[in-house]
Design a protein around this motif. Structure first.
Motif, PDB file in Angstrom:
ATOM      1  N   ALA A   1       0.865  -1.188   0.000  1.00  0.00           N
ATOM      2  CA  ALA A   1       0.000   0.000   0.000  1.00  0.00           C
ATOM      3  C   ALA A   1       0.890   1.222   0.000  1.00  0.00           C
ATOM      4  O   ALA A   1       2.042   1.180   0.451  1.00  0.00           O
ATOM      5  N   VAL A   2       0.358   2.324  -0.501  1.00  0.00           N
ATOM      6  CA  VAL A   2       1.113   3.572  -0.557  1.00  0.00           C
ATOM      7  C   VAL A   2       0.180   4.736  -0.253  1.00  0.00           C
ATOM      8  O   VAL A   2      -1.008   4.700  -0.577  1.00  0.00           O
ATOM      9  N   ARG A   3       0.719   5.751   0.412  1.00  0.00           N
ATOM     10  CA  ARG A   3       0.005   7.009   0.631  1.00  0.00           C
ATOM     11  C   ARG A   3       0.952   8.132   0.269  1.00  0.00           C
ATOM     12  O   ARG A   3       2.092   8.158   0.721  1.00  0.00           O
ATOM     13  N   TYR A   4       0.459   9.060  -0.522  1.00  0.00           N
ATOM     14  CA  TYR A   4       1.290  10.169  -0.971  1.00  0.00           C
ATOM     15  C   TYR A   4       0.509  11.468  -0.831  1.00  0.00           C
ATOM     16  O   TYR A   4      -0.653  11.543  -1.220  1.00  0.00           O
ATOM     17  N   SER A   5       1.170  12.489  -0.283  1.00  0.00           N
ATOM     18  CA  SER A   5       0.561  13.804  -0.148  1.00  0.00           C
ATOM     19  C   SER A   5       1.574  14.846  -0.588  1.00  0.00           C
ATOM     20  O   SER A   5       2.690  14.893  -0.057  1.00  0.00           O
ATOM     21  N   ALA A   6       1.186  15.667  -1.569  1.00  0.00           N
ATOM     22  CA  ALA A   6       2.047  16.766  -2.002  1.00  0.00           C
ATOM     23  C   ALA A   6       1.777  17.984  -1.136  1.00  0.00           C
ATOM     24  O   ALA A   6       0.648  18.246  -0.740  1.00  0.00           O
ATOM     25  N   ALA A   7       2.845  18.723  -0.823  1.00  0.00           N
ATOM     26  CA  ALA A   7       2.684  19.926  -0.014  1.00  0.00           C
ATOM     27  C   ALA A   7       1.819  20.943  -0.737  1.00  0.00           C
ATOM     28  O   ALA A   7       1.009  21.633  -0.125  1.00  0.00           O
ATOM     29  N   ALA A   8       1.975  21.047  -2.065  1.00  0.00           N
ATOM     30  CA  ALA A   8       1.114  21.904  -2.871  1.00  0.00           C
ATOM     31  C   ALA A   8      -0.171  21.141  -3.128  1.00  0.00           C
ATOM     32  O   ALA A   8      -0.295  20.386  -4.086  1.00  0.00           O
TER      33      ALA A   8
ATOM     34  N   PRO B   1      -2.133  -3.567   4.983  1.00  0.00           N
ATOM     35  CA  PRO B   1      -1.236  -2.416   4.778  1.00  0.00           C
ATOM     36  C   PRO B   1      -1.973  -1.118   4.483  1.00  0.00           C
ATOM     37  O   PRO B   1      -1.589  -0.060   4.988  1.00  0.00           O
ATOM     38  N   ALA B   2      -3.036  -1.181   3.670  1.00  0.00           N
ATOM     39  CA  ALA B   2      -3.767   0.039   3.338  1.00  0.00           C
ATOM     40  C   ALA B   2      -4.384   0.659   4.586  1.00  0.00           C
ATOM     41  O   ALA B   2      -4.364   1.892   4.763  1.00  0.00           O
TER      42      ALA B   2
ATOM     43  N   ALA C   1      -4.343   4.936   8.792  1.00  0.00           N
ATOM     44  CA  ALA C   1      -4.286   5.367  10.188  1.00  0.00           C
ATOM     45  C   ALA C   1      -3.072   6.248  10.440  1.00  0.00           C
ATOM     46  O   ALA C   1      -3.153   7.278  11.135  1.00  0.00           O
ATOM     47  N   LEU C   2      -1.918   5.870   9.871  1.00  0.00           N
ATOM     48  CA  LEU C   2      -0.711   6.684  10.024  1.00  0.00           C
ATOM     49  C   LEU C   2      -0.890   8.059   9.394  1.00  0.00           C
ATOM     50  O   LEU C   2      -0.504   9.085   9.970  1.00  0.00           O
ATOM     51  N   HIS C   3      -1.466   8.083   8.192  1.00  0.00           N
ATOM     52  CA  HIS C   3      -1.650   9.348   7.494  1.00  0.00           C
ATOM     53  C   HIS C   3      -2.605  10.264   8.249  1.00  0.00           C
ATOM     54  O   HIS C   3      -2.355  11.474   8.377  1.00  0.00           O
ATOM     55  N   ASP C   4      -3.695   9.719   8.771  1.00  0.00           N
ATOM     56  CA  ASP C   4      -4.639  10.521   9.544  1.00  0.00           C
ATOM     57  C   ASP C   4      -3.982  11.072  10.806  1.00  0.00           C
ATOM     58  O   ASP C   4      -4.196  12.236  11.175  1.00  0.00           O
ATOM     59  N   GLU C   5      -3.177  10.249  11.462  1.00  0.00           N
ATOM     60  CA  GLU C   5      -2.498  10.706  12.671  1.00  0.00           C
ATOM     61  C   GLU C   5      -1.463  11.774  12.336  1.00  0.00           C
ATOM     62  O   GLU C   5      -1.275  12.736  13.100  1.00  0.00           O
TER      63      GLU C   5
ATOM     64  N   MET D   1      -6.042  -1.753  -7.446  1.00  0.00           N
ATOM     65  CA  MET D   1      -5.040  -0.741  -7.144  1.00  0.00           C
ATOM     66  C   MET D   1      -5.346  -0.099  -5.804  1.00  0.00           C
ATOM     67  O   MET D   1      -6.492   0.205  -5.493  1.00  0.00           O
ATOM     68  N   ALA D   2      -4.294   0.134  -5.047  1.00  0.00           N
ATOM     69  CA  ALA D   2      -4.466   0.832  -3.775  1.00  0.00           C
ATOM     70  C   ALA D   2      -4.719   2.295  -4.020  1.00  0.00           C
ATOM     71  O   ALA D   2      -4.217   2.874  -4.954  1.00  0.00           O
ATOM     72  N   SER D   3      -5.536   2.855  -3.155  1.00  0.00           N
ATOM     73  CA  SER D   3      -5.836   4.279  -3.317  1.00  0.00           C
ATOM     74  C   SER D   3      -4.702   5.106  -2.780  1.00  0.00           C
ATOM     75  O   SER D   3      -3.951   4.691  -1.954  1.00  0.00           O
TER      76      SER D   3
END
Length: 373
Positions: A139-146, A320-321, A326-330, A371-373
């Protein structure tokens, strides 16, 4: 900002706000009977309409304000020149507000087009990670600062190859389009070399040579390149990046510190140190988290860094997703809802053999992995 601006016309009460302002001015004038004192405030109606409606809505509110100012001026016996001055002010504000509304709508459309292009570029650059690849779940989580651009200088990829599953997580120095271009270069070389090169260090060397030809003197990329060449063994090459976190079957989180410091990709010519290949055991039931410094350097209001290892211990599970969500929300809660740097998380899980056998024997085992979101 674009999302907020787009939402304005869709909220039923906001387009009525300029009309309510005009109505309030009329009410005050009727009750107070002050005449010329309150009439100029009718221009606030079309001025406010520029923020909640398009040019047509502004003109309608301006026409209403002009008509009411005329009626009230006649009722209150306002002199002709003074009433004309009020009407002129209302008309001028209405025309200026209509132009402002038209320009705002045009900029919104341009920004929407740019965002659409950025999202398309992100999907081409950072391809979705399959939920299942080889013997792993990912699983992957990605957040751009912009936030509106949806794309930044962090990079990741996970590919099955003839030499086992290989993956990379990296962080390009800098931001904006130059960082995106460098990330695209690294990912393109990695995906090609991962299939061609039997040894993981050769993959890293290919990336290094490509960056040496294309990067400026002060540009570089920190990255972790990992591979799973055979059952039970994990290979890791750390090029100046944050150490991956290994989750043992007991739930303990262990950082995989490099055996020897290695310069980032693109800077090898300035250092005598060459990348080092670490070979580690990676048993069933264990997990590997790769991330960028946008996660570990995220600070709260007290300037405290986000404790990623502790958060992983709290939230790690079999999905994993779900763990990354949970990590991203925290993480977002830690920084108050907005990241100030690009952040990427990639979690690789090696399920126990029993769980893997059950999943492979399931009725949907032949379907393409979602596909993972």
């Amino acid at each position: 900002m674009l999302r907020f601006a787009r939402a304005l016309p869709r909220r039923p009460l906001l387009p009525l706000l300029p009309v309510l302002v005009v109505a309030a001015v009329v009410l005050v004038d009727l009750v107070g009977g002050a005449g010329l004192i309150w009439l100029p405030l009718l221009a606030a109606g079309p001025a406010l309409a520029a923020t909640t409606s398009g040019p047509r809505g502004v003109l309608c509110v301006g026409l209403l304000a002009a008509a009411l100012s005329t009626m009230l001026g006649i009722r209150d016996a306002v002199h002709g020149r003074e009433l004309l001055a009020v009407l002129s002010a209302v008309v001028a504000v209405t025309l200026a507000s209509a132009l402002t509304g038209a320009l705002r709508r045009r900029r919104e459309r341009v920004l929407a087009d740019v965002r659409s292009v950025a999202e398309a570029a992100q999907h081409a650059l950072l391809k979705p990670v399959p939920e299942t690849v080889g013997p792993f779940r990912a699983a992957v989580r990605y957040s751009a600062a912009a936030a509106e651009a949806r794309i930044g200088g962090d990079l990741y990829a996970l590919v099955p190859t003839p030499y086992g599953v290989r993956l990379i997580v990296g962080d390009v120095r800098g931001k904006g389009l130059p960082a995106v271009g460098t990330a695209a270069l690294v990912l393109g070389v990695f995906r090609e070399a991962a299939y061609d090169e039997p040894h993981l260090l050769a993959v890293v060397d290919r990336i290094e040579r490509s960056l040496a030809r294309n990067l400026g003197g002060d540009d570089f990329v920190t990255a972790v390149v990992a591979g799973y060449p055979r059952p039970g063994r994990l290979e890791v090459v750390n090029c100046g990046h944050a150490p991956p976190l290994l989750v043992r079957r007991t739930g303990d989180v262990v950082p995989l510190e490099p055996a020897r410091p290695t310069p980032p990709l693109g800077l090898r010519a300035l250092s005598a140190e060459a990348p080092v290949l670490q070979e580690l055991p990676f048993a069933d039931g264990e997990q590997l988290l790769l991330y960028t410094d946008g996660v570990t350097e995220a600070r709260d209001e007290n300037r405290e860094f986000y404790p990623l290892a502790e958060g992983l211990e709290r939230h790690v599970g079999d999905e994993p997703a779900r763990t990354l969500s949970a990590l991203h929300d925290e993480l977002l809660a830690h920084v108050g809802g907005r990241l100030h740097d690009d952040a990427a998380l990639l979690l690789l899980s090696k399920p126990p053999l029993a769980a893997a056998a059950v999943r492979e024997a399931g009725p949907d085992s032949c379907d393409a992995a979602p596909m993972a979101s």
